[in-house]
Design a protein around this motif. Structure first.
Motif, PDB file in Angstrom:
ATOM      1  N   VAL A  58      -6.289   0.966 -11.160  1.00 53.90           N
ATOM      2  CA  VAL A  58      -5.374   1.841 -11.385  1.00 53.90           C
ATOM      3  C   VAL A  58      -4.101   1.323 -11.786  1.00 53.90           C
ATOM      4  N   GLU A  59      -3.281   1.709 -12.787  1.00 50.13           N
ATOM      5  CA  GLU A  59      -2.037   1.114 -13.313  1.00 50.13           C
ATOM      6  C   GLU A  59      -0.838   1.873 -12.861  1.00 50.13           C
ATOM      7  N   LEU A  60       0.181   1.078 -12.180  1.00 53.77           N
ATOM      8  CA  LEU A  60       1.320   1.735 -11.604  1.00 53.77           C
ATOM      9  C   LEU A  60       2.520   1.535 -12.757  1.00 53.77           C
ATOM     10  N   THR A  61       3.067   2.460 -13.408  1.00 56.27           N
ATOM     11  CA  THR A  61       4.326   2.030 -14.310  1.00 56.27           C
ATOM     12  C   THR A  61       5.563   2.465 -13.628  1.00 56.27           C
ATOM     13  N   SER A  62       6.466   1.405 -13.469  1.00 51.24           N
ATOM     14  CA  SER A  62       7.563   1.854 -13.006  1.00 51.24           C
ATOM     15  C   SER A  62       8.585   2.729 -13.687  1.00 51.24           C
ATOM     16  N   THR A  63       9.131   3.856 -12.806  1.00 55.36           N
ATOM     17  CA  THR A  63      10.063   4.977 -13.397  1.00 55.36           C
ATOM     18  C   THR A  63      11.633   4.377 -12.979  1.00 55.36           C
ATOM     19  N   ASN A  64      11.646   3.374 -12.383  1.00 56.26           N
ATOM     20  CA  ASN A  64      13.151   3.075 -12.018  1.00 56.26           C
ATOM     21  C   ASN A  64      13.502   1.840 -12.991  1.00 56.26           C
ATOM     22  N   LYS A  65      14.656   2.366 -13.703  1.00 65.49           N
ATOM     23  CA  LYS A  65      14.825   1.572 -14.947  1.00 65.49           C
ATOM     24  C   LYS A  65      15.649   0.285 -14.342  1.00 65.49           C
TER      25      LYS A  65
ATOM     26  N   VAL B 140       2.385  -2.421 -12.481  1.00 70.11           N
ATOM     27  CA  VAL B 140       1.428  -3.182 -11.478  1.00 70.11           C
ATOM     28  C   VAL B 140       0.018  -2.613 -11.975  1.00 70.11           C
ATOM     29  N   GLN B 141      -1.194  -3.444 -11.926  1.00 78.22           N
ATOM     30  CA  GLN B 141      -2.501  -2.897 -11.959  1.00 78.22           C
ATOM     31  C   GLN B 141      -3.199  -3.269 -10.605  1.00 78.22           C
ATOM     32  N   ILE B 142      -3.946  -2.288 -10.046  1.00 78.12           N
ATOM     33  CA  ILE B 142      -4.445  -2.595  -8.902  1.00 78.12           C
ATOM     34  C   ILE B 142      -5.952  -2.371  -9.259  1.00 78.12           C
ATOM     35  N   GLU B 143      -6.663  -3.217  -8.542  1.00 76.33           N
ATOM     36  CA  GLU B 143      -7.912  -3.026  -8.503  1.00 76.33           C
ATOM     37  C   GLU B 143      -8.677  -2.775  -7.195  1.00 76.33           C
TER      38      GLU B 143
ATOM     39  N   TYR C  12       0.850  -1.404   0.051  1.00 77.58           N
ATOM     40  CA  TYR C  12      -0.066  -0.024   0.019  1.00 77.58           C
ATOM     41  C   TYR C  12       0.670   1.408  -0.144  1.00 77.58           C
ATOM     42  N   THR C  13       2.088   0.953  -0.045  1.00 79.05           N
ATOM     43  CA  THR C  13       2.953   2.376  -0.072  1.00 79.05           C
ATOM     44  C   THR C  13       3.978   1.929  -1.381  1.00 79.05           C
ATOM     45  N   ALA C  14       3.778   1.136  -1.994  1.00 79.09           N
ATOM     46  CA  ALA C  14       4.692   0.807  -3.223  1.00 79.09           C
ATOM     47  C   ALA C  14       4.691   2.058  -4.328  1.00 79.09           C
ATOM     48  N   TYR C  15       3.373   2.358  -4.380  1.00 74.97           N
ATOM     49  CA  TYR C  15       3.192   3.590  -5.257  1.00 74.97           C
ATOM     50  C   TYR C  15       3.901   4.868  -4.924  1.00 74.97           C
ATOM     51  N   LYS C  16       4.270   5.064  -3.686  1.00 73.72           N
ATOM     52  CA  LYS C  16       4.875   6.327  -3.339  1.00 73.72           C
ATOM     53  C   LYS C  16       6.234   6.663  -4.117  1.00 73.72           C
ATOM     54  N   LYS C  17       7.035   5.807  -4.226  1.00 78.47           N
ATOM     55  CA  LYS C  17       8.261   5.981  -5.078  1.00 78.47           C
ATOM     56  C   LYS C  17       8.640   5.060  -6.165  1.00 78.47           C
ATOM     57  N   GLY C  18       8.952   5.433  -7.179  1.00 73.60           N
ATOM     58  CA  GLY C  18       9.338   4.696  -8.175  1.00 73.60           C
ATOM     59  C   GLY C  18       8.308   4.203  -9.238  1.00 73.60           C
ATOM     60  N   PHE C  19       7.324   4.806  -9.214  1.00 72.60           N
ATOM     61  CA  PHE C  19       6.171   4.607 -10.106  1.00 72.60           C
ATOM     62  C   PHE C  19       5.331   5.705 -10.549  1.00 72.60           C
ATOM     63  N   LYS C  20       4.729   5.874 -11.610  1.00 67.38           N
ATOM     64  CA  LYS C  20       3.872   6.657 -12.058  1.00 67.38           C
ATOM     65  C   LYS C  20       2.289   6.204 -12.150  1.00 67.38           C
ATOM     66  N   SER C  21       1.451   6.940 -11.367  1.00 64.91           N
ATOM     67  CA  SER C  21       0.139   6.080 -11.450  1.00 64.91           C
ATOM     68  C   SER C  21      -0.810   6.876 -12.739  1.00 64.91           C
ATOM     69  N   ALA C  22      -1.779   5.803 -13.092  1.00 69.02           N
ATOM     70  CA  ALA C  22      -2.962   6.419 -13.911  1.00 69.02           C
ATOM     71  C   ALA C  22      -4.304   5.571 -13.821  1.00 69.02           C
ATOM     72  N   PHE C  23      -5.227   6.398 -14.012  1.00 70.22           N
ATOM     73  CA  PHE C  23      -6.578   5.720 -13.946  1.00 70.22           C
ATOM     74  C   PHE C  23      -6.942   4.912 -15.057  1.00 70.22           C
ATOM     75  N   VAL C  24      -7.393   3.667 -15.246  1.00 72.50           N
ATOM     76  CA  VAL C  24      -7.369   3.067 -16.214  1.00 72.50           C
ATOM     77  C   VAL C  24      -8.992   2.758 -16.975  1.00 72.50           C
ATOM     78  N   LYS C  25      -9.731   2.395 -15.741  1.00 67.44           N
ATOM     79  CA  LYS C  25     -11.183   2.268 -16.164  1.00 67.44           C
ATOM     80  C   LYS C  25     -11.734   1.827 -14.918  1.00 67.44           C
ATOM     81  N   GLU C  26     -13.274   1.553 -14.845  1.00 69.07           N
ATOM     82  CA  GLU C  26     -14.064   1.116 -13.777  1.00 69.07           C
ATOM     83  C   GLU C  26     -14.825  -0.136 -14.261  1.00 69.07           C
ATOM     84  N   LYS C  27     -14.716  -1.199 -13.381  1.00 64.79           N
ATOM     85  CA  LYS C  27     -15.317  -2.339 -14.000  1.00 64.79           C
ATOM     86  C   LYS C  27     -16.353  -3.002 -13.025  1.00 64.79           C
ATOM     87  N   GLN C  28     -17.164  -3.900 -13.507  1.00 67.99           N
ATOM     88  CA  GLN C  28     -18.260  -4.639 -12.447  1.00 67.99           C
ATOM     89  C   GLN C  28     -17.680  -5.937 -12.373  1.00 67.99           C
ATOM     90  N   GLU C  29     -17.620  -6.511 -11.268  1.00 68.60           N
ATOM     91  CA  GLU C  29     -17.134  -8.063 -11.180  1.00 68.60           C
ATOM     92  C   GLU C  29     -18.053  -8.275  -9.868  1.00 68.60           C
TER      93      GLU C  29
END
Length: 207
Positions: A135-142, A149-152, A110-127
């Protein structure tokens, strides 16, 4: 692989972190929810692409945790970490270093997103009758082995339903939370390995 489950010593979303407004709001709300939890027990399913689903279990209290998955059980009382391997009846002991624990520490997802990632809202879905925000986290650390990482997140209560890790080597691992119980009553000695409970165990002291 990232951390497996949650953390409660959380801070508001890092102003230096990169992300669109909606994804930031979702992650902030999620962090606020878990910040209030003092202890928890979680059952989860994890699936490596191309393999059969496996079950895992984690109990966390502050900096202490006990994690069972992949034929291993990890005990951490905040000072000593013991990794028990059932197949060989062996336990490895080492000093716990929070900075170096990496994947073995289930208190960081729950803190992984704070450093080394860029976040973006992808979509809302029903399940299963629930609205989930993706939400998709894309690594900025080469140097990271993780690509994204995709978090639902459950829209109603901001709890994490699942997350999927895409590694740069092409491997994909999905974690799905099957059951989550907050503020469980658990004694501190539950997180310490007791050799008496494992007859004949071989102790390997790596300290």
């Amino acid at each position: 692989m990232l951390a497996v489950l949650t953390v409660f010593i959380l801070n508001p979303f890092d102003s230096n972190a990169q992300g669109d407004k909606k994804s930031s709001e979702i992650l902030n709300a999620m962090s606020t929810k878990y910040q209030k939890i003092k202890s928890f027990k979680a059952l989860f399913t994890y699936i490596t692409k191309g393999e059969k689903p496996l079950k895992g279990e984690a109990t966390v209290k502050g900096s202490k945790f006990r994690l069972k998955m992949a034929g291993q059980e990890i005990f951490n009382d905040g000072k000593l970490m013991a990794t028990y391997i059932k197949e060989t009846n062996e336990v490895n002991l080492q000093d716990f270093d929070p900075a170096a624990s990496g994947d073995l520490d289930p208190t960081k997802i729950y803190t992984a997103y704070k450093k080394g990632f860029k976040s973006a809202f992808v979509k809302e879905k029903q399940e299963a009758g629930k609205a989930l925000e993706v939400v998709e986290l894309t690594s900025t650390n080469k140097n990271s082995q993780v690509n994204k990482v995709q978090i639902e997140v459950n829209k109603a209560d901001k709890s994490i339903a699942s997350w999927k890790i895409f590694q740069k080597n092409g491997q994909e691992v999905t974690y799905k939370v099957d059951q989550f119980v907050a503020d469980v009553n658990v004694a501190d000695n539950f997180f310490a390995f007791n050799a008496k409970q494992y007859p004949g165990v071989e102790v390997v002291d790596l300290r």
